[in-house]
Motif scaffolding. Sequence first.
Motif, PDB file in Angstrom:
ATOM      1  N   ASN A   1       0.797  -1.284   0.067  1.00 40.03           N
ATOM      2  CA  ASN A   1      -0.167  -0.002   0.031  1.00 40.03           C
ATOM      3  C   ASN A   1       1.037   1.158   0.075  1.00 40.03           C
ATOM      4  O   ASN A   1       1.151   1.657   1.047  1.00 40.03           O
ATOM      5  N   ASP A   2       0.989   1.691  -1.001  1.00 38.81           N
ATOM      6  CA  ASP A   2       1.831   2.893  -1.292  1.00 38.81           C
ATOM      7  C   ASP A   2       1.234   4.153  -1.847  1.00 38.81           C
ATOM      8  O   ASP A   2       1.371   5.025  -2.572  1.00 38.81           O
ATOM      9  N   LYS A   3      -0.307   3.974  -1.664  1.00 35.82           N
ATOM     10  CA  LYS A   3      -1.407   4.830  -2.213  1.00 35.82           C
ATOM     11  C   LYS A   3      -1.765   5.872  -1.216  1.00 35.82           C
ATOM     12  O   LYS A   3      -2.095   6.890  -1.517  1.00 35.82           O
ATOM     13  N   CYS A   4      -1.805   5.479  -0.233  1.00 36.08           N
ATOM     14  CA  CYS A   4      -2.590   6.243   1.102  1.00 36.08           C
ATOM     15  C   CYS A   4      -1.875   5.939   2.333  1.00 36.08           C
ATOM     16  O   CYS A   4      -1.279   5.022   2.718  1.00 36.08           O
ATOM     17  N   ALA A   5      -1.544   7.268   2.830  1.00 31.32           N
ATOM     18  CA  ALA A   5      -0.830   7.355   4.000  1.00 31.32           C
ATOM     19  C   ALA A   5      -1.358   6.706   5.459  1.00 31.32           C
ATOM     20  O   ALA A   5      -1.023   6.862   6.529  1.00 31.32           O
ATOM     21  N   ALA A   6      -2.738   6.582   5.366  1.00 30.59           N
ATOM     22  CA  ALA A   6      -3.455   6.437   6.490  1.00 30.59           C
ATOM     23  C   ALA A   6      -3.297   5.137   7.194  1.00 30.59           C
ATOM     24  O   ALA A   6      -3.732   4.843   8.407  1.00 30.59           O
ATOM     25  N   SER A   7      -2.483   4.216   6.842  1.00 31.51           N
ATOM     26  CA  SER A   7      -2.339   2.983   7.427  1.00 31.51           C
ATOM     27  C   SER A   7      -0.630   2.883   7.963  1.00 31.51           C
ATOM     28  O   SER A   7      -0.395   1.772   8.055  1.00 31.51           O
ATOM     29  N   CYS A   8      -0.039   3.972   7.884  1.00 31.20           N
ATOM     30  CA  CYS A   8       1.407   3.610   8.224  1.00 31.20           C
ATOM     31  C   CYS A   8       2.127   4.760   9.322  1.00 31.20           C
ATOM     32  O   CYS A   8       0.949   5.457   9.916  1.00 31.20           O
ATOM     33  N   GLY A   9       3.051   4.555   9.578  1.00 34.82           N
ATOM     34  CA  GLY A   9       3.726   5.336  10.777  1.00 34.82           C
ATOM     35  C   GLY A   9       3.493   6.930  10.877  1.00 34.82           C
ATOM     36  O   GLY A   9       3.203   7.261  11.996  1.00 34.82           O
ATOM     37  N   ARG A  10       3.391   7.544   9.774  1.00 39.13           N
ATOM     38  CA  ARG A  10       3.509   9.181   9.585  1.00 39.13           C
ATOM     39  C   ARG A  10       1.724   9.364  10.251  1.00 39.13           C
ATOM     40  O   ARG A  10       1.788  10.261  11.019  1.00 39.13           O
ATOM     41  N   TYR A  11       0.936   8.418  10.019  1.00 39.81           N
ATOM     42  CA  TYR A  11      -0.426   8.807  10.587  1.00 39.81           C
ATOM     43  C   TYR A  11      -0.282   8.834  12.147  1.00 39.81           C
ATOM     44  O   TYR A  11      -0.812   9.484  12.868  1.00 39.81           O
ATOM     45  N   LEU A  12       0.398   7.702  12.563  1.00 42.17           N
ATOM     46  CA  LEU A  12       0.194   7.589  13.961  1.00 42.17           C
ATOM     47  C   LEU A  12       1.092   8.724  14.689  1.00 42.17           C
ATOM     48  O   LEU A  12       0.775   9.309  15.671  1.00 42.17           O
ATOM     49  N   GLU A  13       2.417   9.139  14.098  1.00 44.79           N
ATOM     50  CA  GLU A  13       3.094  10.617  14.556  1.00 44.79           C
ATOM     51  C   GLU A  13       1.971  11.803  14.556  1.00 44.79           C
ATOM     52  O   GLU A  13       2.154  12.370  15.513  1.00 44.79           O
ATOM     53  N   ASN A  14       1.170  12.020  13.619  1.00 44.82           N
ATOM     54  CA  ASN A  14       0.329  13.031  13.444  1.00 44.82           C
ATOM     55  C   ASN A  14      -0.688  13.021  14.712  1.00 44.82           C
ATOM     56  O   ASN A  14      -1.077  13.985  15.047  1.00 44.82           O
ATOM     57  N   MET A  15      -1.079  11.938  14.821  1.00 45.70           N
ATOM     58  CA  MET A  15      -2.302  11.502  15.743  1.00 45.70           C
ATOM     59  C   MET A  15      -1.804  11.894  17.021  1.00 45.70           C
ATOM     60  O   MET A  15      -2.180  12.468  17.995  1.00 45.70           O
ATOM     61  N   ALA A  16      -0.562  11.500  17.431  1.00 45.62           N
ATOM     62  CA  ALA A  16       0.141  11.774  18.679  1.00 45.62           C
ATOM     63  C   ALA A  16       0.348  13.228  18.925  1.00 45.62           C
ATOM     64  O   ALA A  16       0.273  13.459  20.143  1.00 45.62           O
ATOM     65  N   ASN A  17       0.801  13.705  17.930  1.00 42.93           N
ATOM     66  CA  ASN A  17       0.962  15.062  17.848  1.00 42.93           C
ATOM     67  C   ASN A  17      -0.294  15.714  18.456  1.00 42.93           C
ATOM     68  O   ASN A  17      -0.276  16.669  19.242  1.00 42.93           O
ATOM     69  N   VAL A  18      -1.288  15.502  17.803  1.00 44.05           N
ATOM     70  CA  VAL A  18      -2.580  16.166  18.322  1.00 44.05           C
ATOM     71  C   VAL A  18      -2.945  15.687  19.565  1.00 44.05           C
ATOM     72  O   VAL A  18      -3.469  16.883  20.445  1.00 44.05           O
TER      73      VAL A  18
END
Lengths: 331, 255
Positions: free
Chosen positions: B123-140
Amino acid sequence: MKTIGITTTVPIEVLLAAGYRVIDLNNLFITSEDYGKYIEIAERDGFPKSSCAWIKGIYGAVLENEITEVIGVIEGDCSNTKVLIEVLKQKGIKVYPFSYPHSHSLSDVKKAIKDFMSLFGVYETQVELIRKRLNDIRKIAKRIDELTYIEGKVNGFENHLYQVSLSDFNGNIDEFEEMLLKKLHEIEKRSPVMRKVRLGYIGVPPMTGDLYEFVEKFDSHIIYNEVQREFAFPRAENAKDIYEQYYDYTYPYDIGFRLEKIKEEIKKRKIDGIIHYTQAFCYRAIEDIIIKKELDVPVLNIEGDKLNHLDARTKFRIEAFLDMLSDLKGC
Amino acid sequence: MRILGIDLGSREVKVVLMEDEKIIKMFKVSTMSFYRDYCNFDGKIVVDLQKLSIKDVDIAISTGYGRNNTDLRKFEPINEIKAHVYGAIYQSGLKDFILLDVGGQDVKIVKVEKGIISDLELNDKCAASCGRYLENMANVLEVSLDELFKHYKDPVELNSTCAVFSESELIGKIAEGVNLESLCSSVNFSLYKRLKPLLTRFKGRKLVLSGGVARNSALIKYLSADYDEVISLDYPQFNGAIGCCYYGRIRSKKE
């Protein structure tokens, strides 16, 4: 000359003795420019989308090519054929069932072929004469197979083609023999092409004929085509009669018997890996469980459905598989 | 025999040095800093090994996203899927498993049988299931990733398909008064839900996790219900670079 269609390899000697021109309906379907149309015809007539493309293609090919008589192998090949011939019968086509006995005992095979002979009103002596004639042609195909894995002069697709065609001898044994001999002489003059990874292909012949050329891009080649080779009966000359010949034939019987022969060939041909092709919606996909457990070499299972060429995802999988096989083999 | 493996990830570059089949050095550099501070360009990317304090390398193998970016001078580039499979084989000692690699910006699922890739999905089409998503949510949520990863109990539904819209959805849940532990669980569970459809075609007994997300114990908890065994590698983030070294070892043996 009367024409009869077959749904897979049958004791063709019986049909030739009965004066028929025999056409393998699979070849008629897959080599046609209209192959997609044949599937479409079947689906329009009510064949489910979730059913085998070969069955649908055969159905379309029978109707479109005005084949009036069909032999349906209802045991040992595909259980869908049972219904296929019933649908064809309803369409006014004359159908004959043939069964390879599940028991795989010589006496049951003998009975099945004897019944087949009496169905077409031919005698054993006539059939044996034809068998001897065909065995001369089978020897040429066997030689082409040897030139593939021993001398590297035949590519994977040719190996597939010049063996799979022996299911019906392209509908004319004399012309077929002439063509095969010409091909053999041309092949013998070739320089060998050796590739790094030696692959075996097992399972029913592919819808996706471009597989053979595709693997060659990765310094690999298919040097064994299991079922196609069985269609060509490479052990026919060891059989004392037609009963033994069709008894010593792996494809329609149990997976254990098939695997015995596959293992022999893996060893003899020094095969590094196996591509196991299965058709979507086919029970043979389940055999993959047993095959993977039984074989020591890596096995990649690929599936074909309606397309006659490999899709992008399957190509990607094959590439990754061959890449790692190549690492295993070293330089 | 000293083998260097470099995995050029989207967020970090991982470097592993192996000597006689043992890892003797491993470290990470941010991707930006790696290209800026440790590389020169001379028709091809040249890695300054001296700056990285690495010397006497016999074989150098690189991997990462896209062959062009990983084509370093004096390095042999290899496909990243293969690198991760080799890394997992070296670290787990297994030959038959499903590998789930959740990286900074992509997800890979690979079926390995007899030590060879037999199936894969990317899955290289959507970022919603990768590490960056978790980083953003942790920031929120203003929590560290390590804190986020701990929580798996009482998740509430986060239904957005998109990683960006999920942030506003999460803010809505904060406003509704959902407690922090549940909010953390919700983020982890939403990642699991997005991975699940990708994993349905990959049934098996053993699941090996690699990539930065392999440290997420909540995700491991959720995945444990679907597999007999979920195996976290010792160095999940270095798996690709370790795989490069392992490949180099195989290659040198065959030569």
